[in-house]
Scaffold this motif. Sequence first.
Motif, PDB file in Angstrom:
ATOM      1  N   ILE A 168       0.871  -1.181   0.000  1.00 48.98           N
ATOM      2  CA  ILE A 168       0.000   0.000   0.000  1.00 48.98           C
ATOM      3  C   ILE A 168       0.903   1.225   0.000  1.00 48.98           C
ATOM      4  N   VAL A 169       0.878   1.950  -1.095  1.00 45.99           N
ATOM      5  CA  VAL A 169       1.710   3.159  -1.171  1.00 45.99           C
ATOM      6  C   VAL A 169       0.953   4.303  -0.504  1.00 45.99           C
ATOM      7  N   PHE A 170       1.570   4.861   0.507  1.00 44.30           N
ATOM      8  CA  PHE A 170       0.892   5.813   1.386  1.00 44.30           C
ATOM      9  C   PHE A 170       1.615   7.157   1.348  1.00 44.30           C
ATOM     10  N   TRP A 171       0.984   8.127   0.681  1.00 47.16           N
ATOM     11  CA  TRP A 171       1.567   9.476   0.598  1.00 47.16           C
ATOM     12  C   TRP A 171       1.097  10.302   1.787  1.00 47.16           C
ATOM     13  N   ASN A 172       2.004  11.056   2.344  1.00 49.97           N
ATOM     14  CA  ASN A 172       1.628  11.988   3.414  1.00 49.97           C
ATOM     15  C   ASN A 172       2.560  13.181   3.419  1.00 49.97           C
ATOM     16  N   PRO A 173       2.115  14.294   4.013  1.00 50.47           N
ATOM     17  CA  PRO A 173       2.933  15.517   3.986  1.00 50.47           C
ATOM     18  C   PRO A 173       3.744  15.707   5.265  1.00 50.47           C
ATOM     19  N   PHE A 174       4.147  14.632   5.914  1.00 53.97           N
ATOM     20  CA  PHE A 174       4.837  14.758   7.207  1.00 53.97           C
ATOM     21  C   PHE A 174       6.351  14.708   7.012  1.00 53.97           C
ATOM     22  N   THR A 175       6.931  15.876   6.749  1.00 53.37           N
ATOM     23  CA  THR A 175       8.377  15.924   6.524  1.00 53.37           C
ATOM     24  C   THR A 175       9.111  16.574   7.687  1.00 53.37           C
ATOM     25  N   GLY A 176       8.354  17.077   8.665  1.00 53.42           N
ATOM     26  CA  GLY A 176       8.998  17.668   9.838  1.00 53.42           C
ATOM     27  C   GLY A 176       9.326  16.572  10.844  1.00 53.42           C
ATOM     28  N   PRO A 177       9.485  16.959  12.111  1.00 52.24           N
ATOM     29  CA  PRO A 177       9.752  15.951  13.134  1.00 52.24           C
ATOM     30  C   PRO A 177       8.659  14.883  13.200  1.00 52.24           C
ATOM     31  N   ASP A 178       7.418  15.262  12.810  1.00 51.45           N
ATOM     32  CA  ASP A 178       6.322  14.279  12.841  1.00 51.45           C
ATOM     33  C   ASP A 178       6.505  13.183  11.795  1.00 51.45           C
ATOM     34  N   GLY A 179       7.409  13.410  10.839  1.00 52.79           N
ATOM     35  CA  GLY A 179       7.696  12.392   9.826  1.00 52.79           C
ATOM     36  C   GLY A 179       8.226  11.118  10.454  1.00 52.79           C
ATOM     37  N   SER A 180       9.036  11.256  11.502  1.00 50.01           N
ATOM     38  CA  SER A 180       9.580  10.056  12.144  1.00 50.01           C
ATOM     39  C   SER A 180       8.494   9.328  12.938  1.00 50.01           C
ATOM     40  N   ASN A 181       7.505  10.082  13.448  1.00 44.67           N
ATOM     41  CA  ASN A 181       6.408   9.434  14.174  1.00 44.67           C
ATOM     42  C   ASN A 181       5.529   8.603  13.246  1.00 44.67           C
ATOM     43  N   ILE A 182       5.219   9.164  12.067  1.00 49.72           N
ATOM     44  CA  ILE A 182       4.355   8.395  11.152  1.00 49.72           C
ATOM     45  C   ILE A 182       5.114   7.178  10.633  1.00 49.72           C
ATOM     46  N   LYS A 183       6.415   7.348  10.431  1.00 50.86           N
ATOM     47  CA  LYS A 183       7.216   6.222   9.949  1.00 50.86           C
ATOM     48  C   LYS A 183       7.243   5.116  11.017  1.00 50.86           C
ATOM     49  N   ALA A 184       7.376   5.540  12.270  1.00 52.16           N
ATOM     50  CA  ALA A 184       7.382   4.556  13.363  1.00 52.16           C
ATOM     51  C   ALA A 184       6.060   3.800  13.409  1.00 52.16           C
ATOM     52  N   MET A 185       4.955   4.520  13.175  1.00 50.72           N
ATOM     53  CA  MET A 185       3.640   3.857  13.174  1.00 50.72           C
ATOM     54  C   MET A 185       3.540   2.841  12.040  1.00 50.72           C
ATOM     55  N   VAL A 186       3.988   3.262  10.869  1.00 47.66           N
ATOM     56  CA  VAL A 186       3.923   2.361   9.703  1.00 47.66           C
ATOM     57  C   VAL A 186       4.803   1.130   9.944  1.00 47.66           C
ATOM     58  N   ASP A 187       6.005   1.355  10.479  1.00 52.42           N
ATOM     59  CA  ASP A 187       6.910   0.226  10.762  1.00 52.42           C
ATOM     60  C   ASP A 187       6.271  -0.741  11.749  1.00 52.42           C
ATOM     61  N   GLU A 188       5.633  -0.171  12.756  1.00 51.58           N
ATOM     62  CA  GLU A 188       4.986  -0.983  13.788  1.00 51.58           C
ATOM     63  C   GLU A 188       3.863  -1.824  13.166  1.00 51.58           C
ATOM     64  N   TYR A 189       3.119  -1.183  12.266  1.00 51.38           N
ATOM     65  CA  TYR A 189       2.027  -1.908  11.607  1.00 51.38           C
ATOM     66  C   TYR A 189       2.589  -3.032  10.743  1.00 51.38           C
TER      67      TYR A 189
ATOM     68  N   VAL B 108       2.472  -1.501   4.289  1.00 52.45           N
ATOM     69  CA  VAL B 108       2.344  -0.091   3.944  1.00 52.45           C
ATOM     70  C   VAL B 108       3.726   0.479   3.626  1.00 52.45           C
ATOM     71  N   LYS B 109       3.803   1.178   2.491  1.00 57.14           N
ATOM     72  CA  LYS B 109       5.056   1.854   2.129  1.00 57.14           C
ATOM     73  C   LYS B 109       4.865   3.333   2.396  1.00 57.14           C
ATOM     74  N   ASN B 110       5.632   3.847   3.349  1.00 59.80           N
ATOM     75  CA  ASN B 110       5.483   5.244   3.745  1.00 59.80           C
ATOM     76  C   ASN B 110       6.234   6.159   2.783  1.00 59.80           C
ATOM     77  N   VAL B 111       5.519   7.117   2.168  1.00 60.12           N
ATOM     78  CA  VAL B 111       6.165   8.096   1.274  1.00 60.12           C
ATOM     79  C   VAL B 111       5.813   9.499   1.780  1.00 60.12           C
ATOM     80  N   SER B 112       6.758  10.104   2.507  1.00 64.93           N
ATOM     81  CA  SER B 112       6.538  11.468   3.005  1.00 64.93           C
ATOM     82  C   SER B 112       7.143  12.449   2.021  1.00 64.93           C
ATOM     83  N   MET B 113       6.406  13.488   1.727  1.00 66.22           N
ATOM     84  CA  MET B 113       6.953  14.529   0.839  1.00 66.22           C
ATOM     85  C   MET B 113       6.446  15.888   1.285  1.00 66.22           C
ATOM     86  N   LYS B 114       7.137  16.925   0.823  1.00 63.34           N
ATOM     87  CA  LYS B 114       6.761  18.269   1.239  1.00 63.34           C
ATOM     88  C   LYS B 114       5.321  18.550   0.832  1.00 63.34           C
TER      89      LYS B 114
END
Lengths: 300, 428
Positions: free
Chosen positions: B43-64, B73-79
Amino acid sequence: MSLSQKKKKGNQAQSKVFPWLFIAPHLVIFSIFFLIPVVFGIYISFTDWDLVSSPNFVGLANYQEIFTNQDSIFYTQLRTGLTNTFKFVIFVVPFCIMVPLLIAVALNTKPKLGKFFQSLFYMPSLFAISAVVIIWTLMFNVTYGPVNKLLGTSIPLTSTMPYAWVTLVVVTIWWTIGGNMIIYQAALNGIPQDYYEAADIDGASSLQKFFKITLPSIKGQILYTLVVTTIAQFNVYGQPLMLTGGGPSDGTRVLLMYIQQNAFGSGQSIAGIASAMAIVLGICIMIVSAIQFKFLRTKN
Amino acid sequence: MRVKKFASIVLMVGVCVSILAGCGNSSDDSKSSGSSKGGSNEIVFWNPFTGPDGSNIKAMVDEYNKTNPEFKVKNVSMKEGDMYTKIPTVVNSGKNIPDLNIIHAERIKQYKDNDMLQAYDDALTDYPEIKAENYVPESWNIGDLDGSRYSVPLDIHTSGTYYNKELVEKYTPNALDDNIITYDEIKEAGEKAQKDDVSALGVTWMKPILLSLYKQHGGELSSDGIDPTLDNSAMEDSIALWKELYDSGITTKDGEDPYQLFVAGKVMFYPEGIWMRNDVNEAQFDWGLTNAPQISDDLSKAVNWSSSHQFVMFKNENRSDEKTKGIMDFLEWVRTNSLEWAKAGQNPATLDLLNNDEYLEMPQSMFINDPAMQETLTIFDYKYNGYVSEYMDAHALDVIFGKAEVSDFAPSMQKEVADKVAKDNSNK
């Protein structure tokens, strides 16, 4: 057909193919990143496209709106944006030509630590605009920045007129000195020393040598840098966006900022109008560049 | 000589081929940025979390992903700007459409009217816990349009007020007994603090502050959801109030950095978003978080500007039913595993966290842990909210700092937004 005729024909064919092979990479890149986007941009300027639905052809309606509809916000945006863009070019370009030229002339005298200063002046050109603006935002910070401390003032320079323009000019010059300086240094190295020696014998002063020998000898490079710098500065975007935010009261908001916001802002895209504005800006750049070429070549 | 010519030709052809190949769309590229392949078990998952919150969403995806789901889920954060620019392009082209996307709540109507969103209605039938009762109402309701559900909320983020407890105790000791700081209380405290070179109020991001005030004054962005209704006394009063506070010298000054002054202990009240919580931790003093500044101390009239990150699926005919089920599995997992997102300073939209002590100790949970507080949260879901934001961001500070007239603010905003709205041909 004799062997020599075959060879000649083969050489002719090769001579036709070879130039194309050499310019092929440039042509490919030029087409993909310039020609196709420009043609597409021109087409979009005649539509009401919003980046999502299919573009509807609206003829000259976008141009009519930005040029003649005085009640429209887009008419105001074009006037404000274009005026500020021209102001920026007029304020910045002379400095971007003169300052690097003077530095190049100074470095050409081979002073002590010349290489060090050359690196120092060239280094900012390597920075991304975001890094440059962050550095200068800190420099101009009212509370902690050294500039206000040095000047002994509490005026917020980046958000007060006319200082906002001064800050934009200073930052741009600092950022762009290096490129033109290198071009001038290369040009100055190519001037035969005989000219200066002859001038010395005739008793010419330093200023006379500069105006009578140096400047005429590098006029080609000056013309090149003038045109290229002017085109580059017409495309100003990062400095006012990040340093002054286009303020105060839209006083430094340049046309590219309006174009970007209309096409890719927070609201529904108004790409048709944005494209029309971009085409107008492109035409302005072409006209100014043509005038520069004409003026400087005629003078020559 | 011939060898040299041959070598030149080979090199030139090589360069051309490389360039053309670089411009093409390899299958690897499509995997890295998005996916239109129904068969892929990712599941390719785009999100706009490129600040410090980017590591939180990545941690959630990794945990899942550690739970070994059928679809990882493949986490793709971009500006944020890049993401919103890419979305129309990929959806129009039908290629590389992300399977799942985070967008801001204010964009849902726009995308829905442009027929870009896939409704969740069918997918939700097997997930009975993803329902209104389990989410903060304001964040849930915004995804409900014309009887269909177009989004599932991740969070609801709010702009409140950080305050320096020591300074509040010194200059206005009882002001926060009701957990509401009013403008009158700020003004009173500021007048006392002026002599000590302390600012009562930081001039910060004005958009959420003004929108909150506008609603408190009875204003609404639009009465029919299309045409703006911004040129009125409610808007003028809102901006005039801040101009008055600035002129009376109790706010931070033009050019000052209110954040730096707050953490340096020189500002009493600092209106900002809950997402700044981890930054404010830099402050070497005891600080608190409360409601945004209000006109009235009546909680039932309080308005706290909010926005929400929402999970949406852009239309993609290649998305298989199995993949959609995989997406729903992930959303259901997020509903019961959002503590990591709260650690980013945010308030997850799921009410499941109200059973978590660690979350309830976080300062931002005050906006969620009481139904009366939840009522104060307001998402300004006007379809053309973006145009309002652009105007406020560009002009509000000029008015407050005396570089533009108060009386011009509302009419100019009305005109700019109306002119831009007139250009929109989508489903009005």
